[in-house]
Scaffold this active site. Structure first.
Site, PDB file in Angstrom:
ATOM      1  N   ARG A 229       0.846  -1.191   0.000  1.00 22.87           N
ATOM      2  CA  ARG A 229       0.000   0.000   0.000  1.00 22.87           C
ATOM      3  C   ARG A 229       0.886   1.247   0.000  1.00 22.87           C
ATOM      4  O   ARG A 229       2.016   1.217   0.463  1.00 22.87           O
ATOM      5  CB  ARG A 229      -0.880   0.026   1.260  1.00 22.87           C
ATOM      6  CG  ARG A 229      -1.985  -1.032   1.262  1.00 22.87           C
ATOM      7  CD  ARG A 229      -2.845  -0.943   2.515  1.00 22.87           C
ATOM      8  NE  ARG A 229      -2.093  -1.292   3.704  1.00 22.87           N
ATOM      9  CZ  ARG A 229      -1.573  -0.437   4.559  1.00 22.87           C
ATOM     10  NH1 ARG A 229      -1.727   0.871   4.397  1.00 22.87           N
ATOM     11  NH2 ARG A 229      -0.899  -0.849   5.610  1.00 22.87           N
TER      12      ARG A 229
ATOM     13  N   TYR B 144      -1.312  -3.701  -6.890  1.00 19.26           N
ATOM     14  CA  TYR B 144      -0.966  -4.539  -5.741  1.00 19.26           C
ATOM     15  C   TYR B 144      -1.986  -4.481  -4.599  1.00 19.26           C
ATOM     16  O   TYR B 144      -2.403  -3.405  -4.169  1.00 19.26           O
ATOM     17  CB  TYR B 144       0.398  -4.122  -5.180  1.00 19.26           C
ATOM     18  CG  TYR B 144       1.036  -5.205  -4.332  1.00 19.26           C
ATOM     19  CD1 TYR B 144       1.720  -6.265  -4.930  1.00 19.26           C
ATOM     20  CD2 TYR B 144       0.927  -5.203  -2.946  1.00 19.26           C
ATOM     21  CE1 TYR B 144       2.282  -7.269  -4.167  1.00 19.26           C
ATOM     22  CE2 TYR B 144       1.495  -6.207  -2.183  1.00 19.26           C
ATOM     23  CZ  TYR B 144       2.170  -7.236  -2.797  1.00 19.26           C
ATOM     24  OH  TYR B 144       2.730  -8.242  -2.044  1.00 19.26           O
TER      25      TYR B 144
ATOM     26  N   LYS C 295      -9.506  -3.208   1.613  1.00 17.28           N
ATOM     27  CA  LYS C 295      -9.299  -2.033   2.462  1.00 17.28           C
ATOM     28  C   LYS C 295     -10.201  -0.870   2.042  1.00 17.28           C
ATOM     29  O   LYS C 295     -10.734  -0.148   2.869  1.00 17.28           O
ATOM     30  CB  LYS C 295      -7.837  -1.596   2.424  1.00 17.28           C
ATOM     31  CG  LYS C 295      -6.877  -2.679   2.894  1.00 17.28           C
ATOM     32  CD  LYS C 295      -7.151  -3.051   4.322  1.00 17.28           C
ATOM     33  CE  LYS C 295      -6.649  -4.411   4.661  1.00 17.28           C
ATOM     34  NZ  LYS C 295      -5.571  -4.503   5.606  1.00 17.28           N
TER      35      LYS C 295
ATOM     36  N   HIS D 107     -10.354  -3.325  11.369  1.00 18.37           N
ATOM     37  CA  HIS D 107      -9.183  -4.060  10.881  1.00 18.37           C
ATOM     38  C   HIS D 107      -8.846  -5.134  11.921  1.00 18.37           C
ATOM     39  O   HIS D 107      -7.865  -5.028  12.650  1.00 18.37           O
ATOM     40  CB  HIS D 107      -8.025  -3.070  10.706  1.00 18.37           C
ATOM     41  CG  HIS D 107      -6.829  -3.612   9.991  1.00 18.37           C
ATOM     42  ND1 HIS D 107      -5.574  -3.077  10.127  1.00 18.37           N
ATOM     43  CD2 HIS D 107      -6.687  -4.634   9.111  1.00 18.37           C
ATOM     44  CE1 HIS D 107      -4.713  -3.744   9.367  1.00 18.37           C
ATOM     45  NE2 HIS D 107      -5.366  -4.700   8.750  1.00 18.37           N
TER      46      HIS D 107
ATOM     47  N   SER E 105      -0.951  -3.538  10.359  1.00 17.35           N
ATOM     48  CA  SER E 105      -0.541  -4.377   9.242  1.00 17.35           C
ATOM     49  C   SER E 105       0.776  -5.087   9.544  1.00 17.35           C
ATOM     50  O   SER E 105       1.718  -4.478  10.063  1.00 17.35           O
ATOM     51  CB  SER E 105      -0.380  -3.519   7.986  1.00 17.35           C
ATOM     52  OG  SER E 105      -1.616  -2.910   7.692  1.00 17.35           O
TER      53      SER E 105
ATOM     54  N   CYS F 226       1.420  -7.310  11.779  1.00 19.51           N
ATOM     55  CA  CYS F 226       1.697  -7.443  13.211  1.00 19.51           C
ATOM     56  C   CYS F 226       1.047  -8.685  13.820  1.00 19.51           C
ATOM     57  O   CYS F 226       0.861  -8.764  15.029  1.00 19.51           O
ATOM     58  CB  CYS F 226       1.271  -6.188  13.958  1.00 19.51           C
ATOM     59  SG  CYS F 226       2.327  -4.776  13.580  1.00 19.51           S
TER      60      CYS F 226
ATOM     61  N   ASP G  89      -8.415 -10.566   8.788  1.00 17.29           N
ATOM     62  CA  ASP G  89      -8.024  -9.174   8.518  1.00 17.29           C
ATOM     63  C   ASP G  89      -9.125  -8.147   8.800  1.00 17.29           C
ATOM     64  O   ASP G  89      -8.830  -7.048   9.233  1.00 17.29           O
ATOM     65  CB  ASP G  89      -7.565  -9.034   7.063  1.00 17.29           C
ATOM     66  CG  ASP G  89      -6.726  -7.794   6.819  1.00 17.29           C
ATOM     67  OD1 ASP G  89      -5.754  -7.575   7.564  1.00 17.29           O
ATOM     68  OD2 ASP G  89      -7.048  -7.028   5.897  1.00 17.29           O
TER      69      ASP G  89
ATOM     70  N   ARG H 222       3.334 -11.759  -0.545  1.00 19.62           N
ATOM     71  CA  ARG H 222       2.078 -12.289   0.006  1.00 19.62           C
ATOM     72  C   ARG H 222       1.546 -13.471  -0.772  1.00 19.62           C
ATOM     73  O   ARG H 222       1.928 -13.723  -1.909  1.00 19.62           O
ATOM     74  CB  ARG H 222       1.026 -11.184   0.027  1.00 19.62           C
ATOM     75  CG  ARG H 222       1.412 -10.076   1.002  1.00 19.62           C
ATOM     76  CD  ARG H 222       0.264  -9.231   1.420  1.00 19.62           C
ATOM     77  NE  ARG H 222       0.702  -8.245   2.405  1.00 19.62           N
ATOM     78  CZ  ARG H 222       0.147  -8.081   3.595  1.00 19.62           C
ATOM     79  NH1 ARG H 222      -0.880  -8.813   3.968  1.00 19.62           N
ATOM     80  NH2 ARG H 222       0.609  -7.153   4.434  1.00 19.62           N
TER      81      ARG H 222
END
Ligand code: GTP
Ligand code: SPV
Ligand code: MN
Length: 602
Positions: free
Chosen positions: A70, A212, A221, A241, A263, A265, A288, A384
């Site tokens: 991002r 991406y 998101k 989130h 993010s 974590c 998520d 990812r």
């Protein structure tokens, strides 16, 4: 292609966008396997995707170096008033931004196919679901959306001829070229031409220049957090989130836990955790995003609006997260990991040495050199996998229940090498909101434009994802608490798996051992936990959490004690640097919590 719908507004929008972007052709996506396979074939033929011999129906992609995560400084909340975007979001006047972006969109799909992707966030047709339609010129987006959302004709059926949808416009921003003409190069625009734009009043998303993840898969998101948070505030619910998990004790009693960590974590890992404590079970509902709505009994009921996992690859191994490893055994799209000679993927922390010569995420030959600590990694830190949620062996039976699951505990967390203990519990709802509002974490590689490693405040792990003024968001949480009967309120906790020793080693083993903390959370919800009151909240007694192997009693004492000097500095930073950002809009309840903790710390 004629439109397979009589939805006049949708057809008119698709027409309007086609006139502006001028694609060679238009394809309405039906969500079938045949469609998926044909998109993959186009990308394999064009040299953009590499089939992985070792994993059935799985493919590797390498993105452009400017397009690996991002980009927060290219992400905008274009509300009519700047104050509605608030102090933590990038704001541009919506008409000004549209003018800029229209110039970029003009003719941007020339040579390409424009795909119209109807998708549902949440089970198709369920009252809690939201429908979006993404227009994109990227085959990678089509295939990724097939995995991450519920896509296709059934969504159009539910939409009927006048149903509501969120228009989501996306272009990779590389005009005059077809996928074949990309010559194996990931298509995108340079950083200063990338825009991830949200128009909250119109509930519209415009994304340009990136292919991406969260920049391009607009259901995630952009819709399920930034736009949904605006809708949720209006309608009295929460778009967060957060992962959602189910934990069952040896007696068969279950509880549901939601957890907000910034993010990269640890959400995916906690959601799929395999407990190290015998008899306990953890099952996954989401990794998520959580949409939580108050039920008739006042409890918060949570659903996972997604259909797949877009998870961080590095660090994922059979030891750390076997459920994720099983989830990615087939039908998976990998981006920016390394390729082995025998047609498999490899990444740092996969649990075994790199077998021979690899091709790294830049497409260059790469051989592991363990003696060289400075060797550039084979896989990007934000590389990812996208895998269907149904492939997770630990997926909970309730994961698609449109009624959601009643949340017993909400966890906040982040990467904090010092000060923040392994776990502490809020004394009340408002204390919990205070905890969420001051979340701090070391910045990770999940955003391209930030300095990895420095600690920043990331309230509720929503800093990059709240679609409106963060101070109004705090107020929304406080108000929801006032409406929730005490007996129905979840308990709030703060966890930190990332404490380090002076030598820089992890003080806590993490992963499966985090089940010991979840067990204490479970017991606290049940009223059977062993706890002490401290100035920062409730904490386990020294014997409240069993010691995992390798953790000494001394380490545990450090993990479970209040570092008063550290906390005083933390709270002073909140008072001097963090809270002033929100000005007069900061809820007085949070100021009261700040004063109370200052007093308790002495
Ligand atoms: P996003 O998808 O960006 O929202 O990330 P996430 O919050 O789902 O994080 P994820 O679970 O993918 O973990 C990110 C990184 O942290 C991975 O490299 C993990 O291996 C690592 N990690 C996760 N849990 C732990 C833990 O308990 N301890 C330690 N030391 N590392 C962890
Ligand atoms: C995050 O950054 O929190 C992610 C990855 O989950 S992305 O979908 O790219 O936003
Ligand atoms: Mn995330």
């Amino acid at each position: 292609m004629t439109a397979p719908t009589k939805h006049a507004k949708l057809v008119a929008w698709v027409d309007e966008i086609a006139k502006m972007t001028q694609p060679d052709s238009i394809v309405w996506c039906n969500g079938t396997k045949a469609e998926y396979d044909s998109m993959i074939k186009i990308m394999v033929d064009a040299g953009l995707a590499t089939p992985l011999k070792k994993r059935p129906n799985s493919f590797l992609f390498r993105s452009d170096a400017s397009d690996v995560a991002r980009v927060e400084n290219r992400t905008y909340i274009a509300s009519k008033s700047k104050d509605d975007a608030g102090p933590t979001n990038n704001w541009i006047d919506p008409s000004e931004l549209k003018d800029i972006m229209k110039k970029l969109y003009k003719g941007c799909m020339k040579g390409r196919t424009m795909y119209v992707i109807p998708f549902s966030m949440g089970p198709i047709g369920s009252p809690i679901a939201k429908i979006g339609v993404e227009i994109s010129d990227s085959e990678y987006v089509v295939t990724s959306m097939h995995i991450m959302a519920r896509v296709g004709s059934k969504v159009l059926e539910v939409l009927g001829d006048a149903g509501e949808f969120v228009p989501c416009l996306h272009s990779v921003g590389k005009p005059q070229l077809s996928c074949q003409d990309d010559l194996g190069q990931w298509p995108c625009a340079p950083l200063d031409k990338k825009y991830i734009a949200h128009f909250p009043e119109e509930q519209t998303i415009w994304s340009y220049g990136s292919g991406y993840g969260g920049n391009a898969l607009l259901g995630k998101k952009c819709l399920a957090l930034r736009i949904a948070s605006v809708i949720a505030r209006k309608e009295g619910w929460l778009a967060e989130h957060m992962l959602i998990l189910k934990i069952t004790n040896p007696e068969g009693k279950a509880k549901f836990v939601a957890a907000a960590f910034p993010s990269a974590c640890g959400k995916t890992n906690l959601a799929m955790l395999v407990p190290t404590i015998p008899g306990w079970k953890v099952e996954t509902i989401g990794d998520d995003i959580a949409w939580m709505k108050p039920g008739k009994d006042g409890k918060l009921y949570a659903i996972n609006p997604e259909a797949g996992f877009f998870g961080v690859a590095p660090g994922t191994s059979m030891d750390s997260n076997p459920n994720a490893m099983h989830s990615v055994a087939k039908n998976t799209l990998f981006t920016n990991v390394a390729l082995t000679e025998d047609g498999d993927v490899w990444w740092e922390g996969i649990g075994y040495d790199a077998p021979g010569k690899l091709i790294d995420w830049n497409g260059k030959s790469w051989t592991q050199d363990k003696a060289n600590k400075a060797q550039a990694p084979s896989s990007h830190a934000n590389s990812r996998f996208a895998a269907p949620a149904t492939q997770c062996p630990a997926i909970a039976a309730e994961w698609e229940d449109p009624a959601g699951v009643p949340i017993d505990a909400i966890l906040f967390g982040g990467r904090r090498p010092s000060t923040i203990p392994l776990v502490h519990q809020a004394k009340s709802w408002n204390h919990g909101v205070f905890m969420g509002s001051i979340v701090g974490s070391e910045i990770t590689a999940a955003a391209l434009d930030l300095k990895v490693g420095s600690v920043r405040r990331d309230p509720f792990a929503m800093l990059p994802f709240c679609g409106y003024n963060m101070a109004d968001y705090f107020t929304h949480w406080i108000k929801l608490g006032e409406k929730t009967p005490a007996a129905s309120q979840p308990k709030f906790f703060f966890v930190n798996w990332f404490r380090k020793t002076k030598e820089g080693k992890w003080l806590w083993p993490g992963y499966g051992e985090n089940s010991r903390v979840l067990k204490w959370v479970f017991e606290q919800c049940d009223g059977t936990g062993k706890f002490v009151e401290t100035p920062i909240g409730m904490m386990p007694t020294v014997d409240g959490i069993d010691l995992p192997a390798g953790v000494t009693a001394e380490d545990m004492k450090e993990l479970l004690s209040v570092d008063v000097a550290g906390w005083k500095a933390e709270i002073a930073d909140v008072r001097a640097e963090h809270y002033p950002k929100f000005g007069a809009k900061l809820p007085k309840e949070l100021v009261a919590e700040l004063e109370a903790i200052e007093k308790r710390l002495g």
